[in-house]
Design an enzyme around this catalytic site. Structure first.
Site, mmCIF file in Angstrom:
data_model
loop_
_atom_site.group_PDB
_atom_site.id
_atom_site.type_symbol
_atom_site.label_atom_id
_atom_site.label_comp_id
_atom_site.label_asym_id
_atom_site.label_seq_id
_atom_site.Cartn_x
_atom_site.Cartn_y
_atom_site.Cartn_z
ATOM 1 N N ASP A 1 -10.122 18.524 -13.947
ATOM 2 C CA ASP A 1 -10.327 17.205 -14.399
ATOM 3 C C ASP A 1 -10.075 17.290 -15.908
ATOM 4 O O ASP A 1 -10.999 17.745 -16.671
ATOM 5 C CB ASP A 1 -11.532 16.810 -13.972
ATOM 6 C CG ASP A 1 -11.805 15.287 -14.528
ATOM 7 O OD1 ASP A 1 -11.280 14.830 -15.544
ATOM 8 O OD2 ASP A 1 -12.933 14.768 -13.937
ATOM 9 N N ARG B 1 0.779 -1.199 0.045
ATOM 10 C CA ARG B 1 -0.046 0.017 -0.032
ATOM 11 C C ARG B 1 0.804 1.252 -0.019
ATOM 12 O O ARG B 1 0.332 2.402 -0.275
ATOM 13 C CB ARG B 1 -1.207 -0.006 1.191
ATOM 14 C CG ARG B 1 -2.071 1.035 1.074
ATOM 15 C CD ARG B 1 -3.190 1.005 1.933
ATOM 16 N NE ARG B 1 -3.094 -0.253 2.832
ATOM 17 C CZ ARG B 1 -2.473 -0.188 4.279
ATOM 18 N NH1 ARG B 1 -2.173 1.191 4.501
ATOM 19 N NH2 ARG B 1 -2.687 -0.846 5.026
ATOM 20 N N LYS C 1 -10.193 6.198 -19.023
ATOM 21 C CA LYS C 1 -10.825 6.485 -20.509
ATOM 22 C C LYS C 1 -9.294 6.327 -21.410
ATOM 23 O O LYS C 1 -8.797 5.485 -21.747
ATOM 24 C CB LYS C 1 -11.175 7.885 -20.420
ATOM 25 C CG LYS C 1 -12.011 8.087 -19.152
ATOM 26 C CD LYS C 1 -13.302 7.265 -19.342
ATOM 27 C CE LYS C 1 -14.465 7.026 -18.001
ATOM 28 N NZ LYS C 1 -14.614 8.642 -17.605
HETATM 29 C C1 LIG Z 1 -15.057 8.922 -16.112
HETATM 30 C C2 LIG Z 1 -14.707 9.972 -15.652
HETATM 31 C C3 LIG Z 1 -14.491 10.166 -14.232
HETATM 32 C C4 LIG Z 1 -14.561 9.040 -13.179
HETATM 33 O O1 LIG Z 1 -13.748 8.030 -13.395
HETATM 34 P P1 LIG Z 1 -13.753 6.397 -13.290
HETATM 35 O O2 LIG Z 1 -12.173 5.845 -13.633
HETATM 36 O O3 LIG Z 1 -14.790 6.059 -13.883
HETATM 37 O O4 LIG Z 1 -14.059 6.374 -11.842
HETATM 38 C C5 LIG Z 1 -14.189 11.555 -13.823
HETATM 39 N N1 LIG Z 1 -14.024 12.543 -14.571
HETATM 40 C C6 LIG Z 1 -14.518 12.329 -15.854
HETATM 41 C C7 LIG Z 1 -14.511 13.641 -16.754
HETATM 42 C C8 LIG Z 1 -14.711 11.130 -16.395
HETATM 43 O O5 LIG Z 1 -14.889 11.147 -17.807
#
Ligand SMILES: *Cc1c(COP(=O)(O)O)cnc(C)c1O
Length: 411
Positions: A202, A77, A227
């Protein structure tokens, strides 16, 4: 290091200060020497690490007391070499000092907000954001006495107007989901600096190939690695990247929160990153070609793509992005059932949530992430039944367009 040849947005005015991101995606942070002369890095699949004798253990403990980064590992961890190599590559790609890999994009969002905010603080975030981020802020953070103001996406003036004495953090996606609204990053950093407020972006939809928020003075960047970065729709991970001291408490939180990435998953992320430059180049080109095609089609009412001059934030996108990505949102003429008929007539894109992988995915947001949202609230956010989000993959654009053409002929 050679300059990457990404398709240039036709309207770019300023040259971003980075170069060679395809090279970085392949080589940064990677040791050139592995056990047994292996070209590929080993997967160190272990939960714990051994000490040869008690003196070895005591020497490690002494070292740990005086060094921020001990030379070896102790327990899974707290660190893993396979994970750390990928973290170093991600930090280099975003131009940060430190990257912290976590178990999902949402773990990156929740960890960042829980560590940087305290009871009594105020957060400003932009709308048109990832659904669960908003739910976390409004349901969980509120219980801990953290207030939040949601302002329209891309609206710098609204952000400035809502900064108060308790405001600690501004959180925004850019581009947003599903309307691809873009926030002026340089302007945001300037306003935040003036008020002593931290900024978190983000940047999932952009990837460091298309946009590097830290270069514009943003404090922290978050990605859903699930993604584009991993890129194959086969794993879940997230990352937080920043400079200097700001990442220290976030790193410490990982050993407490426990949202770590498994070494085998880290290996797969590293494998995905090797082709990031090629994938994004193709997805940018496909995105632009398909957005232009859709905008010219008589059965398409409206298209949202930051690479189109018709997009409200086209100028901002041209200033701060190097390519416009692979997500296109559009409304077709007709109702939600017409949109469903169109989607069902397609052969190539799968019907699925998510984006950023090699396969094209398509969905009606009204039937996916907004299915259980009150229709009145949903419509007030602009999510109409006939809205479609198309996350293009790396297929040939001619084939994707031919598929769209035959399906549009059937609505
Ligand atoms: C998919 C997504 C998330 C969340 O990510 P996970 O890997 O599904 O937890 C957060 N922000 C954006 C812009 C996303 O497209």
């Amino acid at each position: 290091m050679s300059h990457t040849t990404l398709s240039e947005p036709p309207c770019r005015t300023t040259a971003p200060p980075w170069r060679g991101t395809s090279t970085l995606a392949l080589h940064a942070g990677a040791s050139r020497h592995h056990p047994y002369h292996s070209l590929t890095p080993p997967i160190i699949q272990t939960a714990t690490y051994t000490f040869t004798d008690t003196a070895d253990l005591v020497a490690f403990m002494e070292e740990r007391m005086f060094m921020s980064k001990p030379l070896r590992q102790e327990y899974g961890r707290y660190g893993n070499p396979t994970v750390q190599a990928v973290e170093a590559r991600l930090a280099a790609l975003e131009g940060g000092d430190e990257a912290i890999l976590v178990s999902s994009g949402m773990a990156a969002v929740t960890t960042t907000l829980l560590i940087l905010l305290s009871a009594g603080d105020h957060l400003i975030m932009t709308g048109d954001c990832y659904h669960r981020t908003r739910t976390f802020v409004q349901r969980v953070l509120r219980r801990f006495g953290i207030a939040c103001t949601v302002v329209p996406p891309g609206d710098l003036d609204a952000i400035a107007a809502h900064i108060g004495p308790r405001t600690r953090l501004i959180l925004s996606e850019t581009p947003t989901n599903p309307f691809l609204r873009c926030l002026d990053l340089e302007g945001l950093a300037a306003i935040a600096r003036r008020h002593g407020v931290r900024t978190v972006i983000d940047s999932t939809f952009a990837t460091p190939l298309n946009q590097r928020p830290l270069d514009f003075g943003i404090d922290l960047v978050i990605h859903s690695v699930t993604k584009y970065l991993a890129g194959h729709n086969d794993l879940m991970a997230g990352v937080i990247i920043g400079r200097g001291d700001l990442t220290v408490p976030l790193r410490e939180s990982q050993s407490m929160f426990g949202a770590v990435v498994d070494p085998t998953t880290a290996f797969a992320i590293g494998r995905g990153l090797q082709t990031l430059g090629l994938r994004i180049e193709r997805q940018n080109a496909n995105g632009l070609a398909i957005a232009r095609y859709l905008e010219g089609h008589p059965k398409v009412r409206r298209v949202w793509y930051p690479g189109l001059p018709s997009h409200p934030d086209h100028a901002v996108a041209c200033r701060q992005m190097r390519g416009f990505g692979g997500v296109i949102s559009f409304e077709i003429e007709g109702d939600g059932e017409a949109a469903a008929r169109f989607i069902d007539a397609l052969h190539l894109p799968h019907i699925a949530p998510s984006l950023g992988g090699v396969d094209s995915l398509i969905e009606q947001p009204a039937l996916m992430s907004y299915y259980d949202t009150d229709p009145e609230v949903r419509l007030s956010l602009g999510i109409r039944d006939e809205l479609i989000r198309f996350a293009v993959g790396i297929e040939d654009s001619e084939d994707l367009i031919a598929d769209l053409e035959q399906a549009l002929a059937r609505v």
